[in-house]
Design an enzyme around this catalytic site. Structure first.
Site, PDB file in Angstrom:
ATOM      1  N   ASP A  38      53.229   3.350  73.611  1.00 27.46           N
ATOM      2  CA  ASP A  38      52.805   3.021  74.980  1.00 27.46           C
ATOM      3  C   ASP A  38      51.460   2.311  74.867  1.00 27.46           C
ATOM      4  OD1 ASP A  38      52.448   3.165  77.923  1.00 27.46           O
ATOM      5  OD2 ASP A  38      54.114   4.551  77.789  1.00 27.46           O
TER       6      ASP A  38
ATOM      7  N   HIS B 206      54.187  -1.792  78.873  1.00 31.99           N
ATOM      8  CA  HIS B 206      53.622  -0.616  78.187  1.00 31.99           C
ATOM      9  C   HIS B 206      53.312  -0.886  76.713  1.00 31.99           C
ATOM     10  CE1 HIS B 206      54.034   2.547  81.308  1.00 31.99           C
ATOM     11  NE2 HIS B 206      55.010   1.792  81.752  1.00 31.99           N
TER      12      HIS B 206
ATOM     13  N   ASP C 270      60.570   0.058  81.588  1.00 33.38           N
ATOM     14  CA  ASP C 270      59.990   0.470  82.870  1.00 33.38           C
ATOM     15  C   ASP C 270      58.675  -0.257  83.152  1.00 33.38           C
ATOM     16  OD1 ASP C 270      58.935   1.890  80.644  1.00 33.38           O
ATOM     17  OD2 ASP C 270      57.926   3.277  82.003  1.00 33.38           O
ATOM     18  N   GLU C 271      58.356  -0.361  84.422  1.00 32.13           N
ATOM     19  CA  GLU C 271      57.040  -0.813  84.894  1.00 32.13           C
ATOM     20  C   GLU C 271      56.519  -2.029  84.133  1.00 32.13           C
ATOM     21  OE1 GLU C 271      55.294   3.431  86.445  1.00 32.13           O
ATOM     22  OE2 GLU C 271      55.197   3.075  84.297  1.00 32.13           O
TER      23      GLU C 271
ATOM     24  N   TRP D 198      55.080  13.517  80.490  1.00 31.72           N
ATOM     25  CA  TRP D 198      54.095  12.458  80.205  1.00 31.72           C
ATOM     26  C   TRP D 198      52.768  13.153  79.947  1.00 31.72           C
ATOM     27  CZ3 TRP D 198      56.508   8.101  79.434  1.00 31.72           C
ATOM     28  CH2 TRP D 198      57.719   7.872  80.077  1.00 31.72           C
ATOM     29  N   THR D 199      51.994  12.625  78.990  1.00 32.72           N
ATOM     30  CA  THR D 199      50.865  13.436  78.523  1.00 32.72           C
ATOM     31  C   THR D 199      49.488  12.793  78.760  1.00 32.72           C
ATOM     32  OG1 THR D 199      51.106  12.538  76.302  1.00 32.72           O
ATOM     33  CG2 THR D 199      52.271  14.590  76.773  1.00 32.72           C
ATOM     34  N   GLU D 200      49.391  11.929  79.767  1.00 30.98           N
ATOM     35  CA  GLU D 200      48.069  11.352  80.068  1.00 30.98           C
ATOM     36  C   GLU D 200      47.007  12.454  80.185  1.00 30.98           C
ATOM     37  OE1 GLU D 200      50.847  10.341  81.543  1.00 30.98           O
ATOM     38  OE2 GLU D 200      50.746   8.229  82.131  1.00 30.98           O
TER      39      GLU D 200
HETATM   40  C1  ACM Z   1      58.332   6.176  83.849  1.00 32.51           C
HETATM   41  O1  ACM Z   1      57.988   7.266  84.351  1.00 32.51           O
HETATM   42  N1  ACM Z   1      57.514   5.127  83.882  1.00 32.51           N
HETATM   43  C2  ACM Z   1      59.625   6.012  83.214  1.00 32.51           C
END
Ligand code: ACM
Length: 624
Positions: A193, A267, A343-344, A481-483
């Protein structure tokens, strides 16, 4: 004497009630009279190589917790066997388990089923079986029970993001140890990412020399200071290919397949820190991002990136790069799927790029979204040449996808519905039910993140929407997700108990949901997790606080997700306990400097966290 008989009967009854605490809930379970007691003299039977491996896992658990390891022979009082005639009811992952006073029999068609039979057997033993050190004075009994069990879905996953924070391989193994207790069989490993590239690619050494490291920063993700010129990037790490092989084997020995993800074309800032020439901007100063504010979010999936984190779809060098990456990954990972992200992906830099414009013209494209479709089709060719299938986030639908792509539905279930209607296979991971990074309790006391997802909401998830053919829904996942998650202990806190709910949802029979029954089993697993030293959240015991303005007055309603919880509160600047006001009806908050303090009790025992909200906080909640 009479009293002893009553006590004995009581102990048998309560013991056999343990049988009903298994997570995920078995498809068929019936309590039988009697208990089987494991002693030093007990033998474990295993007639073949695969059964012996499972038997050895039970012996190792007993050695740790009870201080003795039963001998493993061909036949024994606790017998593991692979069915010589397959049991058609239980498939490849199902098992049968019969325990009575003289022995225990676990049978399955395949080793995976035996492994799940072992997980249920461990959950039938006293919680001390989870101890890493010897516990004295425990009766190692298994209640009489007859179980026939098999999963509803073949895909039961958890996603671990190791880019936003790096988790060393021992942490990944621990995450696997936790998930297999609950019969999850897929670890989706989000390996790349903007904040770190974590997989060694031997032909592209800069990916890990440069892309695995960022500057160390305190503070909230998204608000952190930019890397400074010349500042050393010392925070991070990566997995060597040997590490990866070791983890794949560790997972496979426990019935877990790993779905690796390299997230492209968006990403990709960590990859671009190593190879900036692969973006449209070609900015040589691109750095692995430490969590700065590099995007602006407008809601409804709309956003703008301030820094280019996107590969250039019009540059052949990008496909040479991806060919190297996916060829090395295909050689490492046995899973037939590779997750390519999708994604995104911000298209703003593509829109302005002459190469992208020329490609669009050449291909007759009218919208920049179609470039992502083009990119994904090229990526799919690379994967197919390596014998792999493409899987991506639901945005891959937007640019047009090939019929063989599998879709992971995350922006709610709508992408999944659309994909299933187009006859694509789907894995359900909607934010609305399955995002494990979201806060699970009150925003005033949980470590902050931008959204909330309570356990009861997760438990209400039904992965097969009414309007689709169930055969296209492979199953689902919880995504971590580990932000904001720097340690494995905290990763566990965020994962459980919501992943226990997901384990019921993806394994147990449709229609078997029962919130009161689930929470009872969950409480038994809180105790087991304590012995296992596994993290989890008890936010489910905290009060739910809703504020609103009614007839010009600030009103607060309190509720609890858990049955049998009493809520007490004060508004007079005293600390609340179970002698304070008990909540029975909406509270009017006076127009003064009032602070609302709330606690919860279960049968006279304080159980939830203290929640403290000033009048101004409540007004904000009420939308004022
Ligand atoms: C995502 O949560 N961007 C897949």
């Amino acid at each position: 004497m009479k009293r002893n008989i009553v006590l004995l009967l009581l102990s048998i009854l309560t013991c056999n009630a343990f049988a009903q605490n298994i997570i995920p809930k078995p498809v068929e379970i019936e309590s039988l009279a009697g208990v089987f007691k494991i002693t030093k003299a007990t033998t474990i039977g295993a007639g073949d190589e695969e059964s012996r491996k499972i038997a050895a896992m039970l012996a190792a658990k007993l050695k740790n917790a009870a201080g003795f390891a039963p001998a493993i022979n061909k036949t024994g009082a606790i017998q593991f066997s692979i069915n010589t005639t397959p049991n058609n009811k239980i498939g490849n992952e199902g098992y049968t388990l019969l325990a009575h006073s003289t022995g225990v029999k676990i049978a399955a068609n395949k080793p995976a089923g035996l492994f799940y039979g072992l997980q249920s057997l461990l959950q039938l033993l006293p919680k001390e079986i989870e101890s890493k050190t010897v516990v004295k004075n425990v009766r190692w009994t298994i209640p009489g029970v007859k179980i026939t069990d098999y999963p509803r879905f073949g895909w039961r996953g958890l996603m671990l993001d190791v880019s936003r924070h790096f988790f060393p391989k021992e942490d990944v193994k621990r995450y696997i140890d936790d998930m297999v207790r609950y019969k999850f069989n897929t670890l989706h490993w989000h390996l790349t990412d903007d904040n770190g590239w974590r997989i060694e690619i031997k032909s592209l050494p800069k990916l890990t020399e440069v892309g695995a490291w960022r500057v160390e920063r305190a503070g909230r993700f998204g608000d952190r200071k930019e890397p400074q010129e010349g500042e050393p990037a010392t925070y991070g790490g990566f997995y060597t290919q040997d590490d990866i092989r070791e983890i794949i084997k560790y997972a496979a020995d426990r019935g877990v397949t790993i779905l690796p993800e390299v997230d492209v074309p968006g990403h990709s800032m960590a990859a671009l820190a190593a190879y900036p020439e692969l973006s449209c901007s070609k900015n040589p100063k691109t750095k692995v991002n430490p969590g700065t504010n590099f995007a602006e979010w407008y809601g409804d999936g709309k956003f703008r990136m301030f820094i280019d984190n996107t590969l250039n779809p019009s540059d052949e060098k990008v496909y040479d790069f991806l060919d190297k990456v996916f060829t090395e990954m295909a050689a490492l990972f046995p899973n037939k799927y590779i997750h390519v992200g999708g994604d995104e992906c911000y298209k703003g830099f593509w829109e302005k790029d002459p190469g992208c414009q020329a490609l669009m013209k050449k291909m007759g494209m009218t919208h920049v979204e179609e470039l992502q479709g083009y990119f994904m089709k090229r990526v799919e060719k690379i994967l197919n040449a390596q014998g792999k299938q493409l899987l991506g986030w639901d945005e891959i639908l937007e640019g047009g996808i090939s019929p063989t792509a599998t879709v992971m539905s995350w922006r709610g279930v709508k992408g999944g519905i659309e994909a299933a209607k187009m006859k694509h296979n789907v894995v359900m991971t909607p934010t609305t039910f399955a995002y494990l990074d979201y806060m699970q309790g009150d925003a005033s006391i949980e470590p902050p993140i931008y959204a909330s997802l309570r356990l009861s909401k997760t438990y209400s998830f039904e992965p097969v929407p009414d309007e689709v053919d169930a055969k296209y829904i492979l199953g689902g996942q919880g995504n971590l997700w580990t932000e904001q998650i720097p340690t494995i202990r905290y990763a566990e806190y965020m994962t459980y108990p919501r992943a226990w709910a997901l384990s019921d949802i993806y394994w147990s029979a449709k229609g078997s949901k029962d919130w009161a029954n689930f929470t009872k089993r969950m409480e038994a697993h809180f105790d087991r997790a304590d012995v296992a030293e596994m993290g989890y959240s008890k936010a489910v015991y905290d009060a739910i606080v809703n504020a609103s303005i009614k007839d010009g007055k600030l009103m607060v309603e309190l509720a609890s997700e858990m049955p049998e919880i009493d809520i007490y509160y004060t508004t007079d600047d005293t600390m609340p306990d179970n002698f304070s006001k008990k909540y029975t009806e909406p509270i009017e908050i006076a127009d003064a400097q009032v602070t609302l303090r709330i606690v919860t009790y279960k049968k006279k025992t304080a159980i939830g966290h203290l929640i403290t909200l000033k009048r101004e906080d409540l007004l904000k909640r009420a939308g004022k």
